[in-house]
Design an enzyme around this catalytic site. Structure first.
Site, PDB file in Angstrom:
ATOM      1  N   GLY A 205       6.216 -44.206  96.423  1.00 23.68           N
ATOM      2  CA  GLY A 205       7.162 -45.308  96.438  1.00 23.68           C
ATOM      3  C   GLY A 205       8.523 -44.856  96.942  1.00 23.68           C
ATOM      4  CB  SER A 206      11.796 -46.550  96.665  1.00 20.01           C
ATOM      5  OG  SER A 206      11.350 -47.773  97.229  1.00 20.01           O
TER       6      SER A 206
END
Length: 664
Positions: free
Chosen positions: A305-306
């Site tokens: 993810g981020s």
């Protein structure tokens, strides 16, 4: 005749010699030869007794003289009281058992694993008359054995048969009291883990013969069986306990499938804590479930993810692809076929890099990745070890799941920029975060403690120090004014990045409302000492999270609690002096001004086409994809995992009040 006595028989006695009167006390003694011999023997014995008595007398006199000398003339000085001068050895000097497998201790000497002497019971069936009766008798004192199987084995013609391994002292006495011929004991060792579930997946375990079968026990098996010196790990039991407490509490609070946590020294790559939940009692490895034995930190691979945007920003800044004063079009989603790259909280304006990171913009990261390009992106990931196993002392360390260069097209280029379409272990994320915040040096993560006199570990420079300085400022901005505000700890100047990724479904694509939520932080960010990473797998939203299941809500609070608890014990105290000066040093002016004479990327100089809908179309390399595909409206095939990651609805949130303050 006269009554006068007869005259003496002398010349003067005219009557002749006078006869002698008999002696009334006299006695005639006749001594024979036997009597003479007996008397001689007695005299000889008496002489010998006198000689022996003389010898003993001399001995006693010598002893008496020695005692008198030692006690009266030259007495010994009293021995000093040892207890008054005894200084306990530090825990690091703990002595291993005299034989058997070496102990394992933590960085402070706390015992994590130790081998204790036990007994193995074996039999010589040739000396037994009634093996059935023997098996029945042994079953009464050793309930763990299989009576029928034992009777069968005792009936063999073998000279050696194990009856039971590692029996207790009480059982040993009970067997001995049976008095059964042909039974004997041999010394063995049982591996014990005094702290139970503490670092269970890291330690691993051993088999019945004390050979390592998992974890550190397996990696250092030869060393532990040949060198009795305790093996000292970098783990700190205090840190490990706190980290487990916080991760387990988060998993329970959010009814998650599991969770993991890592604490790593930002100055050398040593692991102080590594936790995977669920876990198990290391003394009961044989009965532990597969889920409990699974080390989510080193073995599990997940789309990060981020948090992966830290890599995108670092590589773009380090290679001068972009600058802080450049702006990127984040006003609308990026279409790729029938899918779109979207933002969780779209802002609808052109963003500079600090805002892209602060608000965790997928659109902004994707546009930057187009400028970076495929080759530069892959080279960066290779340089930071994100395409190979981490060289840590765990046999279970997993290889990241990275697409081959032949399928690394525009779609992969963009989705990898925000942590989709690639799967890494949490250890990869934590270790590369160390390189980003420590000045640009990448260390090999290790579970071994430093020995006195050892030289500092030699890292490899992977980015410029100026890039690291900028990234620390951006990470501080994320905590102060972005998605990581739940990770702030007063006095510790935390810098961090949030991460939220949908879980991949078994049938392909992604699960709805099922996220892998993570948070990676460093403290204090102006001079990083430690990196803390926590991830929660498939957590459920609560009222406290306002319906969100993002990393900022689920993982960040746990990291903040860990920092607040371990900081003081690691001699990192909260700082409340010169706060304004430190904040000014870490501040990034927004909007960031371009140097005089420089034309920044922006609305009038986009750097890449504003409409990049065609960016999703395959280049000449994309047609050779071998992964499962999802056909797009444009008629080209993309890997299903990538296609699903491009959905318009990121599904990071379950229904929640519209006024909720989201954190990603």
């Amino acid at each position: 005749m006269s009554d006068a006595p007869p005259p003496d028989m002398t010349p003067n006695n005219p009557w002749g010699p006078r006869p002698r009167r008999p002696d009334p006390h006299g006695e005639t003694v006749r001594v024979t030869s036997p009597d003479l011999r007996r008397r001689a023997a007695i005299e000889k014995s008496r002489a010998r007794l006198v000689a022996v008595a003389g010898v003993f007398l001399l001995l006693f006199m010598a002893i008496a003289g020695r005692l008198a000398f030692a006690t009266l003339i030259d007495p010994l000085k009293p021995a000093p009281r040892v207890v008054e001068h005894f200084v306990p050895e530090p825990p690091e000097a703990a002595v291993a058992p005299p034989s058997g497998r070496a102990s394992i201790v933590d960085a402070n000497g706390q015992i994590l694993a130790v081998s204790l002497p036990v007994a193995d019971l074996y039999a010589d069936p040739r000396q037994m008359m009634d093996t059935e009766a023997v098996a029945a008798a042994l079953k009464k004192v050793l309930p763990q054995i299989d009576q029928a199987d034992l009777a069968r084995r005792l009936a063999s013609a073998k000279a050696f048969v194990y009856v039971a391994r590692q029996i207790t002292p009480a059982q040993e006495i009970a067997v001995n009291n049976l008095g059964i011929p042909g039974l004997s004991f041999q010394t063995a060792y049982e591996r014990r883990y005094p702290l139970g579930d503490t670092a269970a997946q890291v330690l691993g375990g051993v088999d019945i013969d004390s050979d390592g079968i998992a974890g550190v026990e397996k990696y250092f098996n030869t060393r532990l069986n040949s060198d009795p010196t305790p093996l000292r790990l970098s783990l700190d039991v205090r840190v490990q306990t706190i980290l487990r407490d916080e991760v387990a509490n988060a998993v329970k609070t959010f009814t998650a499938v599991g969770g993991c946590g890592i604490v790593e020294d930002a100055t050398n790559g040593r692991i102080l804590g590594m936790v995977s939940i669920p876990d198990y009692d290391a003394n009961d490895l044989a009965t532990a479930s597969d889920a409990a034995k699974f080390n989510r930190c080193a073995t599990g691979t997940y789309e990060p993810g981020s948090v992966f945007k830290l890599q995108t920003a670092s590589m773009a800044l380090d290679d001068d692809v972009i600058h802080l004063w450049d702006s990127f079009n984040t006003t609308h989603p990026i279409p790729i076929g029938r899918f779109h790259i979207t933002d969780f909280e779209p802002k609808h304006y052109w963003m500079q890099l600090p805002d892209i990171m602060k608000f965790s913009s997928n659109i902004g990261a994707s546009r930057i990745s187009i400028l970076i390009g495929k080759d530069r992106q892959r080279n960066w990931l290779q340089k930071l070890g994100l395409m190979t196993r981490e060289p840590i002392q765990l046999p279970e360390a997993a290889l990241p799941q990275v697409q081959p260069a032949s399928t690394w097209g525009r779609a992969t280029l963009m989705t990898v920029s925000f942590g989709n379409g690639i799967a890494e272990t949490p250890l990869h994320i934590a270790n590369t975060a160390v390189a980003i915040v420590d000045g640009g040096t990448l260390y090999k993560p290790t579970l071994l403690a430093a020995n006195p006199g050892d030289a500092p570990p030699a890292g490899v420079r992977v980015m410029q120090e100026s890039t690291s300085d900028t990234m620390r400022k951006i990470m501080r901005l994320i905590v102060l004014d972005g998605t990581g505000n739940m990770g702030e700890v007063p006095g510790y100047f935390v810098g961090a990045k949030t991460g939220t990724a949908q879980k991949v479904a078994a049938h392909g694509g992604y699960k709805k409302h099922t996220n892998y939520s993570s948070f990676v932080a460093a403290f204090p960010i102006y001079a990083p000492r430690y990196v803390v990473y926590v991830a929660i797998d498939s957590g459920h939203a609560t009222a406290a999270t306002h319906g969100f299941t993002t990393g900022g809500w689920m993982a960040a609070p746990s990291v903040a609690h860990v920092i607040a608890r371990i900081g003081p014990m690691l001699n990192v105290m909260p700082r409340f002096d010169n706060v304004d000066a430190i904040n000014r040093e870490l501040a990034i002016p927004m909007p960031y001004p371009a140097p005089p004479g420089v034309v920044p990327l922006g609305p009038n100089n986009p750097g890449e086409p504003d409409d990049i809908a065609d960016a999703g179309r395959p280049d000449r390399h994309d047609v050779r994809r071998a992964a499962p595909r999802a056909v797009t409206a444009a008629g080209w095939s993309a890997p299903a995992s990538v296609a699903a990651s491009l959905r318009h609805d990121a599904m990071y949130r379950v229904p929640a009040p519209a006024t909720a303050d989201a954190a990603r």
